[in-house]
Design an enzyme around this catalytic site. Structure first.
Site, PDB file in Angstrom:
ATOM      1  N   HIS A   1       0.877  -1.058   0.037  1.00  0.00           N
ATOM      2  CA  HIS A   1      -0.207  -0.106  -0.006  1.00  0.00           C
ATOM      3  C   HIS A   1       0.833   0.955   0.013  1.00  0.00           C
ATOM      4  O   HIS A   1       2.093   1.076   0.095  1.00  0.00           O
ATOM      5  CB  HIS A   1      -0.993  -0.039   1.217  1.00  0.00           C
ATOM      6  CG  HIS A   1       0.039  -0.007   2.708  1.00  0.00           C
ATOM      7  ND1 HIS A   1       0.505  -0.884   3.159  1.00  0.00           N
ATOM      8  CD2 HIS A   1       0.107   1.328   3.207  1.00  0.00           C
ATOM      9  CE1 HIS A   1       1.043  -0.315   4.325  1.00  0.00           C
ATOM     10  NE2 HIS A   1       1.058   0.780   4.459  1.00  0.00           N
TER      11      HIS A   1
ATOM     12  N   ASP B   1       0.844   5.036   1.888  1.00  0.00           N
ATOM     13  CA  ASP B   1       0.009   5.861   2.928  1.00  0.00           C
ATOM     14  C   ASP B   1      -0.320   7.142   2.441  1.00  0.00           C
ATOM     15  O   ASP B   1       0.126   7.745   1.547  1.00  0.00           O
ATOM     16  CB  ASP B   1       1.032   6.153   4.077  1.00  0.00           C
ATOM     17  CG  ASP B   1       1.724   4.822   4.877  1.00  0.00           C
ATOM     18  OD1 ASP B   1       1.067   3.919   4.717  1.00  0.00           O
ATOM     19  OD2 ASP B   1       2.576   5.057   5.736  1.00  0.00           O
TER      20      ASP B   1
ATOM     21  N   HIS C   1       4.635   0.255  -0.144  1.00  0.00           N
ATOM     22  CA  HIS C   1       5.560  -0.851   0.811  1.00  0.00           C
ATOM     23  C   HIS C   1       4.585  -1.752   1.524  1.00  0.00           C
ATOM     24  O   HIS C   1       3.461  -1.806   1.311  1.00  0.00           O
ATOM     25  CB  HIS C   1       6.274   0.231   1.884  1.00  0.00           C
ATOM     26  CG  HIS C   1       4.969   1.161   2.599  1.00  0.00           C
ATOM     27  ND1 HIS C   1       4.629   2.150   2.002  1.00  0.00           N
ATOM     28  CD2 HIS C   1       4.601   1.135   3.950  1.00  0.00           C
ATOM     29  CE1 HIS C   1       3.848   2.688   3.059  1.00  0.00           C
ATOM     30  NE2 HIS C   1       3.892   1.823   4.095  1.00  0.00           N
TER      31      HIS C   1
ATOM     32  N   ARG D   1       7.704  -9.035  15.540  1.00  0.00           N
ATOM     33  CA  ARG D   1       8.148  -7.759  15.159  1.00  0.00           C
ATOM     34  C   ARG D   1       7.166  -6.812  15.461  1.00  0.00           C
ATOM     35  O   ARG D   1       5.871  -6.942  15.472  1.00  0.00           O
ATOM     36  CB  ARG D   1       8.296  -7.774  13.816  1.00  0.00           C
ATOM     37  CG  ARG D   1       8.669  -6.446  12.859  1.00  0.00           C
ATOM     38  CD  ARG D   1       9.084  -6.546  11.320  1.00  0.00           C
ATOM     39  NE  ARG D   1       9.534  -5.238  11.096  1.00  0.00           N
ATOM     40  CZ  ARG D   1       8.691  -4.434  10.545  1.00  0.00           C
ATOM     41  NH1 ARG D   1       7.349  -4.793  10.240  1.00  0.00           N
ATOM     42  NH2 ARG D   1       8.946  -3.160  10.226  1.00  0.00           N
TER      43      ARG D   1
HETATM   44  C1  LIG Z   1      -5.031   8.813   8.950  1.00  0.00           C
HETATM   45  C2  LIG Z   1      -5.264   7.648   8.497  1.00  0.00           C
HETATM   46  C3  LIG Z   1      -4.274   6.980   7.776  1.00  0.00           C
HETATM   47  C4  LIG Z   1      -4.528   5.501   7.436  1.00  0.00           C
HETATM   48  C5  LIG Z   1      -6.036   5.639   7.605  1.00  0.00           C
HETATM   49  C6  LIG Z   1      -6.260   6.408   8.820  1.00  0.00           C
HETATM   50  O1  LIG Z   1      -7.564   6.723   8.851  1.00  0.00           O
HETATM   51  C7  LIG Z   1      -5.770   5.670  10.050  1.00  0.00           C
HETATM   52  C8  LIG Z   1      -4.688   4.391   9.743  1.00  0.00           C
HETATM   53  C9  LIG Z   1      -3.868   4.931   8.681  1.00  0.00           C
HETATM   54  C10 LIG Z   1      -3.482   3.605   8.065  1.00  0.00           C
HETATM   55  C11 LIG Z   1      -2.134   2.713   8.883  1.00  0.00           C
HETATM   56  C12 LIG Z   1      -1.796   1.368   8.296  1.00  0.00           C
HETATM   57  C13 LIG Z   1      -1.795   1.634   6.578  1.00  0.00           C
HETATM   58  C14 LIG Z   1      -3.006   2.379   6.106  1.00  0.00           C
HETATM   59  C15 LIG Z   1      -2.963   2.508   4.629  1.00  0.00           C
HETATM   60  C16 LIG Z   1      -4.248   1.713   6.759  1.00  0.00           C
HETATM   61  O2  LIG Z   1      -5.061   0.943   6.237  1.00  0.00           O
HETATM   62  O3  LIG Z   1      -4.464   2.603   7.791  1.00  0.00           O
HETATM   63  C17 LIG Z   1      -2.995   3.906   6.808  1.00  0.00           C
HETATM   64  C18 LIG Z   1      -4.224   4.823   6.231  1.00  0.00           C
HETATM   65  C19 LIG Z   1      -3.464   5.720   5.334  1.00  0.00           C
HETATM   66  O4  LIG Z   1      -2.418   6.162   5.116  1.00  0.00           O
HETATM   67  O5  LIG Z   1      -4.268   5.770   4.156  1.00  0.00           O
HETATM   68  O1  AKG Z   2       5.448  -2.354   9.841  1.00  0.00           O
HETATM   69  C1  AKG Z   2       5.953  -1.818   8.866  1.00  0.00           C
HETATM   70  O2  AKG Z   2       7.092  -2.070   8.623  1.00  0.00           O
HETATM   71  C2  AKG Z   2       4.959  -0.868   7.928  1.00  0.00           C
HETATM   72  C3  AKG Z   2       3.799  -0.446   8.805  1.00  0.00           C
HETATM   73  C4  AKG Z   2       3.104   0.446   7.553  1.00  0.00           C
HETATM   74  O3  AKG Z   2       3.167   0.362   6.444  1.00  0.00           O
HETATM   75  C5  AKG Z   2       1.915   1.357   8.243  1.00  0.00           C
HETATM   76  O4  AKG Z   2       1.781   1.251   9.511  1.00  0.00           O
HETATM   77  O5  AKG Z   2       1.510   2.043   7.372  1.00  0.00           O
HETATM   78 FE   FE2 Z   3       2.185   2.060   5.395  1.00  0.00          FE
END
Ligand SMILES: C=C1C[C@]23C[C@@]1(O)CC[C@H]2[C@@]12CCC[C@@](C)(C(=O)O1)[C@H]2[C@@H]3C(=O)O
Ligand code: AKG
Ligand code: FE2
Length: 365
Positions: free
Chosen positions: A226, A228, A288, A298
């Site tokens: 994905h 961010d 990533h 981890r």
């Molecule tokens: C602010 C945010 C970014 C995120 C979605 C969220 O509402 C809260 C969690 C964030 C996260 C963390 C893991 C990877 C990710 C893609 C996900 O599914 O939840 C990110 C979201 C993002 O960056 O879009």
């Molecule tokens: O655990 C990791 O190395 C990646 C975590 C991550 O990509 C995330 O929290 O958005």
């Molecule tokens: Fe991420």
């Protein structure tokens, strides 16, 4: 970009999916619900991931521009966050995930909410479950901590999370500013780019991730590929590797996974989608994922940071080359998160402005 060819728009059949909240640590064999068919979509290769020392000459804008253009990620040292604080961050994260499942579920993320315990949000886009648990903190973690540790003083957890967020905000602010400086913008563009991205304006969520040891790591996925949605994410990873970056030599070159080895004291900076939008496609967000391993539990903590949720961000600078006219319409983080929740890896494309319809919001080239 589709970061993972196994992506489908499959939705989990129901919230009561039987294996959704498995105690992963006690599982002896990867169940079908967690067995991924194609982990080796691209080769995994060794390449040294760039390091930027914020306290040294590496933090030059010329170096940063090259790193952002060619990697979209780097390890950052000299950031000033004390190692004992990062150690406490790791131990509080481990303490949380070591709680019994029924206790963690008391702080479960509501279906329409941001904060709390749960599966990776992106799970709904994949037909298989991931070998991980997550805990998202947006704002104060106090309510959650009271549910997790009803009989104990919650300040130990809350104080560490708050202190880390405060420190990471300072680092993220410096990194974003350096990135903008490295673009060689005009003073007028720089002023516009800084609106909503100055350190005192940044907002963020803290995402705690846990990846228990896995009996068959070649069949399980910690966190699927994905990008961010952030401007930048600062990632702390414990002493166990697992983070991989999807990297291409150029736009059409073959993709490969590059592992980011743990480097004591370093944080990893990942460029997010909002940075790609803000820089008009020049600094692309980096796809990533996290892979798992057989012996080590981890954990990682991501400081996912962006402008104030309702601040509309619009691109600055020349559109990225060689793509002729990449430009995005202005968007707020809040609206972009809505698009991401619906469209996942198609969210960025959905806000591209067609070349022939560029008006006030798009950049003309
Ligand atoms: C602010 C945010 C970014 C995120 C979605 C969220 O509402 C809260 C969690 C964030 C996260 C963390 C893991 C990877 C990710 C893609 C996900 O599914 O939840 C990110 C979201 C993002 O960056 O879009
Ligand atoms: O655990 C990791 O190395 C990646 C975590 C991550 O990509 C995330 O929290 O958005
Ligand atoms: Fe991420």
């Amino acid at each position: 970009m589709n970061p993972n060819p196994t992506t489908t728009t499959f939705m989990l059949s129901s919230p009561s999916e039987p294996h959704q909240h498995l105690e992963l640590e006690s599982v002896r064999e990867v169940p079908d619900s967690h067995a991924w068919p194609a982990l080796d979509d691209h080769p995994t290769v060794y390449e040294p991931v760039p390091v930027v020392d914020l306290a040294g000459p590496d933090a030059s804008v010329a170096h940063l521009a090259r790193v952002c253009e060619s990697w979209g990620a780097f390890q950052v040292t000299g950031h000033g966050i004390r190692s004992d604080l990062l150690e406490r961050l790791e131990s509080e994260t481990r303490r949380l995930f070591a709680l019994p499942m029924d206790q963690k579920l008391k702080a479960a993320r509501p279906s329409n909410g941001i904060s709390g315990y749960g599966l990776a949000r992106i799970s709904c886009f994949f037909s298989k479950l991931m070998w991980s648990e997550g805990f998202t903190i947006s704002g104060s973690p106090l309510d959650h901590a009271l549910k997790l540790w009803p009989d104990a003083n919650p300040s130990r957890f809350c104080d560490v999370m708050q202190e880390c967020s405060d420190e990471m905000k300072q680092v993220a602010g410096r990194v974003v500013r350096l990135m903008l400086l490295s673009m060689g913008l005009t003073p007028e563009e720089m002023k516009r780019a800084e609106e909503g991205t100055r350190v005192d304006q940044l907002s963020a969520v803290l995402q705690l991730n846990s990846y228990p040891p896995c009996p068959d790591p070649n069949r399980a996925m910690g966190l699927a590929a994905h990008t961010d949605s952030s401007l930048v994410t600062l990632l702390f990873q414990s002493g166990t590797s697992g983070l991989q970056l999807l990297r291409r030599q150029d736009q059409h070159g073959p993709a490969r996974w590059v592992t980011v080895p743990p480097r004591p004291g370093a944080l990893i900076v990942l460029a997010g989608d909002l940075l790609q939008i803000l820089t008009n496609g020049r600094y692309k967000s980096v796809a990533h994922r996290a892979v798992v391993n057989r012996n080590h539990h981890r954990v990682s903590v991501a400081y996912i940071c962006g402008p104030p949720p309702h601040h509309k961000l619009s691109p600055v600078g020349k559109p990225a080359s060689p793509a002729p006219c990449l430009a995005y319409r202005a968007v707020s983080w809040a609206d972009y998160l809505g698009l991401k929740a619906e469209l996942f890896d198609k969210a960025l494309a959905s806000i591209m402005v067609a070349e022939d319809s560029r008006g006030d919001e798009g950049i003309c080239c």
